[in-house]
Design an enzyme around this catalytic site. Structure first.
Site, PDB file in Angstrom:
ATOM      1  N   GLU A 100      17.316   2.762  27.693  1.00 42.60           N
ATOM      2  CA  GLU A 100      16.495   2.505  26.424  1.00 42.60           C
ATOM      3  C   GLU A 100      16.711   0.986  26.231  1.00 42.60           C
ATOM      4  OE1 GLU A 100      17.838   5.604  23.853  1.00 42.60           O
ATOM      5  OE2 GLU A 100      16.599   7.050  24.865  1.00 42.60           O
TER       6      GLU A 100
ATOM      7  N   CYS B  49      11.602   5.420  31.150  1.00 42.79           N
ATOM      8  CA  CYS B  49      11.866   6.976  31.748  1.00 42.79           C
ATOM      9  C   CYS B  49      12.579   6.795  32.848  1.00 42.79           C
ATOM     10  CB  CYS B  49      10.510   7.865  31.582  1.00 42.79           C
ATOM     11  SG  CYS B  49       9.657   7.945  30.005  1.00 42.79           S
TER      12      CYS B  49
ATOM     13  N   GLU C 259      12.046   8.947  35.326  1.00 46.92           N
ATOM     14  CA  GLU C 259      11.165   9.269  36.665  1.00 46.92           C
ATOM     15  C   GLU C 259      10.499   7.815  37.139  1.00 46.92           C
ATOM     16  OE1 GLU C 259      11.268  10.710  33.682  1.00 46.92           O
ATOM     17  OE2 GLU C 259      10.042  12.373  33.522  1.00 46.92           O
TER      18      GLU C 259
HETATM   19  N1  THU Z   1      12.538  10.597  28.613  1.00 39.32           N
HETATM   20  C1  THU Z   1      12.733  10.239  30.168  1.00 39.32           C
HETATM   21  O1  THU Z   1      13.451   9.550  30.516  1.00 39.32           O
HETATM   22  N2  THU Z   1      11.944  11.303  30.765  1.00 39.32           N
HETATM   23  C2  THU Z   1      10.971  12.102  30.363  1.00 39.32           C
HETATM   24  O2  THU Z   1      10.570  12.780  31.147  1.00 39.32           O
HETATM   25  C3  THU Z   1      11.036  11.982  28.921  1.00 39.32           C
HETATM   26  C4  THU Z   1      11.774  11.181  28.272  1.00 39.32           C
HETATM   27  C5  THU Z   1      13.388   9.418  28.038  1.00 39.32           C
HETATM   28  C6  THU Z   1      12.983   8.442  27.407  1.00 39.32           C
HETATM   29  C7  THU Z   1      13.961   8.272  26.125  1.00 39.32           C
HETATM   30  O3  THU Z   1      14.858   7.477  26.615  1.00 39.32           O
HETATM   31  C8  THU Z   1      14.463   9.591  25.890  1.00 39.32           C
HETATM   32  O4  THU Z   1      14.121  10.391  27.051  1.00 39.32           O
HETATM   33  C9  THU Z   1      13.546  10.342  24.538  1.00 39.32           C
HETATM   34  O5  THU Z   1      12.196  10.028  24.583  1.00 39.32           O
END
Ligand code: THU
Length: 130
Positions: free
Chosen positions: A44, A53, A55
């Site tokens: 983040e 994210c 992935e």
């Molecule tokens: N997030 C992911 O890393 N992957 C996902 O598939 C959904 C959301 C993360 C982004 C952010 O840091 C937190 O989850 C909340 O959205």
């Protein structure tokens, strides 16, 4: 069997999640065609939209290592229902042809094809008549 390994890698990567703003930790593990595995966690940023994210971190890491063919990706979080990859991650999975996605929480697993998660991902894009 491969799911067990991928999920283990994804849970381990989740431990490294940098999520001070949402406190929502995500892990991912991507299986390349040669059997190698690339992990990712969410990263983040105080400027929220810069957040990466899990992935896409895994996919970027694999591409940086020269991998371009993939068999599957697992994504995990400590949620009530198995986590779903966001739309942006689905599009990036489509870009690199990740065919199958395993979504899991501590108790449940849900396997879906990327075609189910994102139909017609790139159909028609940049496709102009000659
Ligand atoms: N997030 C992911 O890393 N992957 C996902 O598939 C959904 C959301 C993360 C982004 C952010 O840091 C937190 O989850 C909340 O959205």
């Amino acid at each position: 069997m491969i799911w067990e390994t991928l999920l283990e890698h994804a849970w381990a990567a989740r431990e490294n999640a940098y999520a001070p703003y949402s406190n929502f930790r995500v892990g991912a593990a991507l299986l390349a065609a040669d059997g190698s595995i690339f992990s990712g966690c969410n990263v983040e940023n105080i400027s929220y939209s810069l957040t990466q994210c899990a992935e896409r971190v895994a996919i970027g890491s694999a591409v940086a290592a020269g991998k371009m063919e993939f068999l599957a990706i697992a994504v995990v979080a400590d949620t009530q229902v198995p986590i779903s990859p966001c739309g942006a991650c689905r599009q990036v999975m489509a870009e690199f042809g990740v065919p199958v996605v395993m979504m899991a929480n501590r108790a449940q697993r849900l396997e879906m094809s990327l075609e189910e998660l994102l139909p017609r991902a790139s159909a028609g894009i940049l496709d102009a008549p000659p």
